[in-house]
Design an enzyme around this catalytic site. Structure first.
Site, PDB file in Angstrom:
ATOM      1  N   ASP A  74       0.886  -1.080  -0.009  1.00  0.00           N
ATOM      2  CA  ASP A  74      -0.110   0.519   0.060  1.00  0.00           C
ATOM      3  C   ASP A  74       0.986   1.260   0.133  1.00  0.00           C
ATOM      4  O   ASP A  74       2.101   1.452   0.770  1.00  0.00           O
ATOM      5  CB  ASP A  74      -0.721   0.261   1.002  1.00  0.00           C
ATOM      6  N   SER A 161       2.095  13.389 -17.398  1.00  0.00           N
ATOM      7  CA  SER A 161       0.461  12.853 -18.513  1.00  0.00           C
ATOM      8  C   SER A 161       0.582  14.536 -19.117  1.00  0.00           C
ATOM      9  O   SER A 161       0.886  15.544 -18.648  1.00  0.00           O
ATOM     10  CB  SER A 161      -1.084  12.487 -17.973  1.00  0.00           C
ATOM     11  N   TYR A 173      -4.937  17.377 -10.504  1.00  0.00           N
ATOM     12  CA  TYR A 173      -4.515  16.806 -11.541  1.00  0.00           C
ATOM     13  C   TYR A 173      -4.054  17.195 -11.811  1.00  0.00           C
ATOM     14  O   TYR A 173      -2.367  16.981 -12.109  1.00  0.00           O
ATOM     15  CB  TYR A 173      -6.023  16.529 -12.442  1.00  0.00           C
ATOM     16  N   LYS A 177       0.803  16.647 -12.102  1.00  0.00           N
ATOM     17  CA  LYS A 177       1.437  16.276 -13.291  1.00  0.00           C
ATOM     18  C   LYS A 177       2.576  17.292 -13.337  1.00  0.00           C
ATOM     19  O   LYS A 177       3.730  17.245 -14.045  1.00  0.00           O
ATOM     20  CB  LYS A 177       0.580  15.799 -13.814  1.00  0.00           C
ATOM     21  N   THR A 208      -7.126   1.542 -20.983  1.00  0.00           N
ATOM     22  CA  THR A 208      -7.193   1.390 -19.846  1.00  0.00           C
ATOM     23  C   THR A 208      -8.044   0.569 -19.517  1.00  0.00           C
ATOM     24  O   THR A 208      -9.327   0.673 -21.015  1.00  0.00           O
ATOM     25  CB  THR A 208      -6.405   1.663 -18.362  1.00  0.00           C
TER      26      THR A 208
END
Length: 327
Positions: A74, A161, A173, A177, A208
């Site tokens: 984890d 990304s 996000y 990134k 994916t």
């Protein structure tokens, strides 16, 4: 002999999706691949029956001719990460040649928050997106560098990304990134004297399991830009990223790329390899792809557009807008 025979690699977050494809790509190139994830033998669905286990990835790597060692971890727990690297140190007598920082637990949180401005959600959204991701990448990189620096050799690939350059899935996000790219670049400065290469890796649109479900929510009728997603135009499989990292790892002159962003489709062109289906998708900064994205109804003319790379400063002038979801 395979190009990565005798090399030891670690791919974090490899129960499914991109991590699984990367592990297979490194395995088929001959590396011994350690993989991590929370699910060893059984898995609960993360979203609409999307499952995956370390055992399944191990089997896929072995089917590709590789050696795979699954370790249940984890990555929100630093002690578990430390135990992982201690195991690699013992097993491999200090050898670790490749680290792929891939683990990311923010997909469901991003999906739940998508379409809302950032202030509509609790600050915990930031942690959900960037704890197991950006922060865990930093922790793993510290521990990998301690091993690699002793041998003065290694490659650290941090998955990032286009969201680090232009708006895609929201503030948390994009900031995360962009920070991954900066992490790779700044680590490169301090790792260079030890002959350790650090790069950020930018896949294109990767098919994916979760991306496939997201594509089903894209409505090309309400926004023509969604055609690229809905019809899976210029998509890549996760294996392409694995082959890209394997090719980069095998390059004796890879240090010249340290500190830089590496686009998977451009690595495929540089090292002359193809995707799982034999295709070679173009880069998302290719003039051909930008034509497809801007004028989806004219995509049948795309082969007539040259595969020229648009300079970064032009892309920064006018980034593509994010596709919109159905209401």
């Amino acid at each position: 002999m395979k190009q990565l025979q005798g090399k030891v690699a670690l791919v974090t977050g490899a129960t499914r999706g991109l991590g699984k494809g990367i592990a297979i790509g490194l395995g088929e190139a001959g590396a011994t691949v350690y993989i991590t994830g929370r699910s060893l033998e059984t898995s609960s669905a993360v979203a609409q029956n999307i499952t995956g286990t370390l055992s399944e990835t191990q089997q896929a790597v072995e089917d590709a001719g590789g050696v795979c060692i699954p370790v249940q971890v984890d990555h929100s727990d630093d002690q578990q990460i430390e135990a992982l690297f201690a195991q690699i140190d013992r097993d491999q007598e200090g050898q670790l040649d490749i680290l792929v920082n891939n683990v990311f637990s923010g997909v469901q949180a991003l999906a739940n928050a998508y379409g809302d401005p950032f202030w509509k959600h609790d600050p915990q959204l930031w942690d959900a997106v960037n704890h197991v991701g950006l922060r865990s990448h930093y922790v793993s990189s510290i521990l990998a560098a301690r091993l690699m620096s002793q041998r003065e050799n290694g490659l650290i690939c941090t998955l990032s990304s286009w969201g680090g350059l232009s708006y895609i899935f929201g503030v948390a996000y994009g900031a995360g990134k962009a920070a991954c790219d900066r992490l790779a670049a700044d680590m490169a400065v301090e790792l260079k004297p030890y002959q350790i290469t650090s790069v950020s890796i930018w896949p294109g649109i990767v098919g994916t399991e979760q991306m496939g479900q997201l594509a089903q929510t894209m409505d090309p009728e309400t926004d023509s830009r969604n055609v690229v997603m809905a019809e899976k135009i210029n998509w890549e499989t996760p294996l392409l990223t694995g082959r890209a990292i394997a090719a980069l790892a095998a390059d004796p002159n890879k240090m010249r790329y340290t500190g830089k962003m590496q686009i998977v489709a451009e690595l495929a062109q540089r090292y002359n390899f193809s995707d799982q289906n034999g295709d070679r998708p173009v880069s998302l900064r290719s003039l051909r792809f930008l034509f497809l994205a801007a004028f989806p109804p004219l995509r049948r003319y795309a082969p007539l557009i040259p595969d020229l790379k648009v300079p970064w400063f032009i892309l920064l002038w006018g980034n593509l807008a994010s596709p919109k979801l159905k209401n």
